[in-house]
Write a protein that holds these residues in place. Structure first.
Motif, PDB file in Angstrom:
ATOM      1  N   MET A   1       8.567   8.242  -3.912  1.00 18.11           N
ATOM      2  CA  MET A   1       8.037   7.074  -3.243  1.00 18.11           C
ATOM      3  C   MET A   1       8.527   5.808  -3.918  1.00 18.11           C
ATOM      4  N   LYS A   2       9.774   5.737  -4.263  1.00 19.34           N
ATOM      5  CA  LYS A   2      10.290   4.537  -4.906  1.00 19.34           C
ATOM      6  C   LYS A   2      10.722   3.490  -3.895  1.00 19.34           C
ATOM      7  N   ASP A   3      10.787   3.843  -2.634  1.00 23.79           N
ATOM      8  CA  ASP A   3      11.159   2.872  -1.609  1.00 23.79           C
ATOM      9  C   ASP A   3       9.950   2.003  -1.278  1.00 23.79           C
ATOM     10  N   PRO A   4      10.022   0.686  -1.457  1.00 23.46           N
ATOM     11  CA  PRO A   4       8.855  -0.177  -1.227  1.00 23.46           C
ATOM     12  C   PRO A   4       8.378  -0.197   0.217  1.00 23.46           C
ATOM     13  N   ILE A   5       9.284   0.015   1.154  1.00 24.98           N
ATOM     14  CA  ILE A   5       8.879   0.042   2.562  1.00 24.98           C
ATOM     15  C   ILE A   5       7.966   1.237   2.817  1.00 24.98           C
ATOM     16  N   LYS A   6       8.255   2.370   2.202  1.00 27.43           N
ATOM     17  CA  LYS A   6       7.402   3.545   2.369  1.00 27.43           C
ATOM     18  C   LYS A   6       6.026   3.305   1.767  1.00 27.43           C
ATOM     19  N   ILE A   7       5.961   2.609   0.645  1.00 28.53           N
ATOM     20  CA  ILE A   7       4.670   2.307   0.019  1.00 28.53           C
ATOM     21  C   ILE A   7       3.866   1.370   0.924  1.00 28.53           C
ATOM     22  N   MET A   8       4.536   0.381   1.496  1.00 26.99           N
ATOM     23  CA  MET A   8       3.845  -0.544   2.391  1.00 26.99           C
ATOM     24  C   MET A   8       3.376   0.160   3.660  1.00 26.99           C
ATOM     25  N   LEU A   9       4.184   1.051   4.207  1.00 24.74           N
ATOM     26  CA  LEU A   9       3.776   1.798   5.395  1.00 24.74           C
ATOM     27  C   LEU A   9       2.612   2.735   5.099  1.00 24.74           C
ATOM     28  N   LEU A  10       2.584   3.304   3.904  1.00 24.13           N
ATOM     29  CA  LEU A  10       1.452   4.137   3.506  1.00 24.13           C
ATOM     30  C   LEU A  10       0.175   3.310   3.476  1.00 24.13           C
ATOM     31  N   GLY A  11       0.241   2.111   2.908  1.00 16.42           N
ATOM     32  CA  GLY A  11      -0.925   1.236   2.872  1.00 16.42           C
ATOM     33  C   GLY A  11      -1.388   0.837   4.260  1.00 16.42           C
ATOM     34  N   LEU A  12      -0.445   0.514   5.130  1.00 15.77           N
ATOM     35  CA  LEU A  12      -0.805   0.152   6.503  1.00 15.77           C
ATOM     36  C   LEU A  12      -1.425   1.318   7.251  1.00 15.77           C
ATOM     37  N   SER A  13      -0.900   2.514   7.042  1.00 21.33           N
ATOM     38  CA  SER A  13      -1.473   3.676   7.724  1.00 21.33           C
ATOM     39  C   SER A  13      -2.871   3.988   7.202  1.00 21.33           C
ATOM     40  N   ILE A  14      -3.114   3.777   5.905  1.00 23.30           N
ATOM     41  CA  ILE A  14      -4.464   3.968   5.366  1.00 23.30           C
ATOM     42  C   ILE A  14      -5.427   2.970   6.003  1.00 23.30           C
ATOM     43  N   MET A  15      -4.985   1.720   6.175  1.00 25.30           N
ATOM     44  CA  MET A  15      -5.845   0.719   6.801  1.00 25.30           C
ATOM     45  C   MET A  15      -6.129   1.068   8.257  1.00 25.30           C
ATOM     46  N   ILE A  16      -5.137   1.561   8.978  1.00 27.73           N
ATOM     47  CA  ILE A  16      -5.338   1.939  10.383  1.00 27.73           C
ATOM     48  C   ILE A  16      -6.305   3.108  10.481  1.00 27.73           C
ATOM     49  N   VAL A  17      -6.181   4.079   9.585  1.00 27.91           N
ATOM     50  CA  VAL A  17      -7.099   5.215   9.590  1.00 27.91           C
ATOM     51  C   VAL A  17      -8.525   4.759   9.298  1.00 27.91           C
ATOM     52  N   SER A  18      -8.693   3.818   8.375  1.00 25.52           N
ATOM     53  CA  SER A  18     -10.041   3.343   8.065  1.00 25.52           C
ATOM     54  C   SER A  18     -10.656   2.618   9.261  1.00 25.52           C
ATOM     55  N   LEU A  19      -9.855   1.855   9.994  1.00 28.51           N
ATOM     56  CA  LEU A  19     -10.373   1.199  11.198  1.00 28.51           C
ATOM     57  C   LEU A  19     -10.738   2.225  12.270  1.00 28.51           C
ATOM     58  N   PHE A  20      -9.959   3.294  12.365  1.00 31.54           N
ATOM     59  CA  PHE A  20     -10.261   4.368  13.307  1.00 31.54           C
ATOM     60  C   PHE A  20     -11.573   5.048  12.935  1.00 31.54           C
ATOM     61  N   ILE A  21     -11.783   5.294  11.650  1.00 30.32           N
ATOM     62  CA  ILE A  21     -13.033   5.909  11.188  1.00 30.32           C
ATOM     63  C   ILE A  21     -14.213   4.984  11.475  1.00 30.32           C
ATOM     64  N   GLN A  22     -14.019   3.694  11.297  1.00 26.64           N
ATOM     65  CA  GLN A  22     -15.090   2.741  11.567  1.00 26.64           C
ATOM     66  C   GLN A  22     -15.471   2.739  13.041  1.00 26.64           C
ATOM     67  N   ASN A  23     -14.480   2.811  13.921  1.00 26.73           N
ATOM     68  CA  ASN A  23     -14.765   2.835  15.355  1.00 26.73           C
ATOM     69  C   ASN A  23     -15.460   4.124  15.766  1.00 26.73           C
TER      70      ASN A  23
END
Length: 59
Positions: free
Chosen positions: A1-23
């Protein structure tokens, strides 16, 4: 996971999942809002780490 874009996409996907759980949790009587906020914060921090990792790698 040394590619910064992959790290940023992981963070964004975690945020999307949390919003899905909230809904989904709105329909159930038990609310897990503090857990959702923690998951969202972890996703946000992961995105920031990826962003700053990208900036430090360019220099």
């Amino acid at each position: 996971m040394k590619d910064p874009i992959k790290i940023m996409l992981l963070g964004l996907s975690i945020m999307i999942v949390s919003l899905f759980i909230q809904n989904i949790s709105r329909w159930e009587p038990s609310s897990s809002s503090s857990l959702v906020q923690i998951i969202f914060a972890v996703g946000f921090m992961t995105t920031l780490v990826g962003f700053f990792y990208k900036k430090s790698e360019e220099n």
